[in-house]
Design an enzyme around this catalytic site. Structure first.
Site, short mmCIF file in Angstrom:
data_model
loop_
_atom_site.label_atom_id
_atom_site.label_comp_id
_atom_site.label_asym_id
_atom_site.label_seq_id
_atom_site.Cartn_x
_atom_site.Cartn_y
_atom_site.Cartn_z
CB CYS B 89 -0.98 -0.07 1.17
SG CYS B 89 -2.39 1.04 0.96
CG HIS B 206 -3.53 -3.70 3.30
ND1 HIS B 206 -2.47 -3.10 3.94
CD2 HIS B 206 -4.21 -2.72 2.66
CE1 HIS B 206 -2.52 -1.78 3.71
NE2 HIS B 206 -3.55 -1.53 2.94
CD GLU B 208 -0.75 -5.56 5.81
OE1 GLU B 208 -0.64 -6.18 4.73
OE2 GLU B 208 -0.97 -4.33 5.86
#
Lengths: 84, 236
Positions: B89, B206, B208
């Site tokens: 990002c 994302h 994560e």
């Protein structure tokens, strides 16, 4: 000498400018129908200390190339004036 | 293998990243404040993570100021020496601004901040980050960005294709990368790329935030396990 630089930064012509497009589409909402193709960029003013205009120009150009402008997406031009 | 997560003023995915690497995958990880100027504890076997967030408030352009943080010289050197770097990002934006990855991230084409789960199609599994995936695998994970429209000129795009550098495209659940699925107007639906050498990766979505059952999404694990070269049963 101290100079003032006025830098105009614009998105490249071939790139979609969503801000400009949104403004264009909404101008009729306030009764303005004659405006088309709004494109929105940035205007940067800065002061620069240099021996002469050539040096000032070089410094401003370096600042544009390295930080103020991403030349992948934007183009720029600037004017210099001696600060009174 | 060890991980270093760079923290800039305005980073906000650093804790998520440290949690996933340390708690879910049980790997060594430390945070690195952006004012540091060296990466003395890291070798080229290790991975530097440039996490998501709004470094320096996205002032000027997303990633433009962070790119000149003191630590970035060391990060660039790490990458140039063949060390692994992964930007997510805002991290992807920073790596592009730093010239470690080609292209740039522009404002989303519809002028909206997009925060939702999307589907990614894996474009290659010949790169470290996707080596445990199959080409055309579909991964679900969130995006959360306002400036995610990947752009590069035609020559760069061709070079990305010729060198197998396109990692992910925005897709639908049938694996079709149509314009409808192109959430932010990226050139050819591109959501993630790597450099030519294949040691530096950037993506807007994302992983994560999609790597443990607790949050309901686990597809991100495939990327971390690929990156870590872990056996598939390792993740908790």
């Amino acid at each position: 000498m101290k100079f003032i630089a006025e830098i105009q930064i614009m998105p490249h012509a071939e790139l979609l400018d969503p801000q400009g497009k949104t403004v264009t589409k909404n101008l009729p909402n306030i009764g303005i129908h004659a405006i088309d193709k709004v494109r929105i960029g940035k205007h940067v003013e800065l002061e620069v200390e240099a021996a002469d205009e050539a040096e000032a120009s070089e410094i401003v150009d370096q600042a544009c190339q390295k930080l103020l402008v991403n030349t992948i997406m934007e183009k720029y031009e600037f004017t210099l004036a001696v600060l009174a | 293998m060890k991980f270093g997560v760079i923290v800039f003023p305005g980073s906000n995915c650093d804790d998520d990243m440290v949690h996933i690497i340390g708690q879910v995958f049980n790997q060594k990880v430390e945070k690195i404040w952006h004012k540091e100027t060296e990466l003395p504890n890291f070798t080229t076997e290790d991975c530097i993570i440039v996490p998501g967030g709004f470094s320096y408030g996205d002032y000027l352009r997303s990633g433009a100021i962070a790119r000149f943080s003191p630590i970035m010289n060391a990060v660039i050197e790490h990458g140039n020496n063949g060390g692994l770097i992964f930007g997510i990002c805002n991290g992807f934006q920073i790596l592009c601004e730093a010239g470690l990855l080609p292209g740039a991230l522009l404002k989303n084409n519809q002028q909206k901040y997009i925060s939702k789960n999307i589907v990614l199609r894996v474009e290659t599994n010949k790169r470290r980050l996707t080596q445990y995936c199959q080409t055309n695998d579909l991964l679900t994970m969130p995006v959360a960005h306002g400036d995610g429209r990947y752009y590069c000129d035609a020559e760069t795009l061709q070079s990305l294709k010729d060198n197998d550098q396109i990692l992910f495209r925005y897709s639908n659940s049938q694996g079709e990368t149509t314009e409808t699925e192109n959430i932010n107007g990226s050139i050819e639906n591109i959501a993630g790329i790597c450099n030519k050498a294949g040691n530096i990766f950037g993506m807007m979505p994302h992983p994560e935030r999609a790597s443990e059952q607790t949050v309901g999404l686990t597809d991100g694990q495939q990327l971390f396990m690929s990156l870590m070269e872990l056996k598939l049963e390792t993740a908790v």
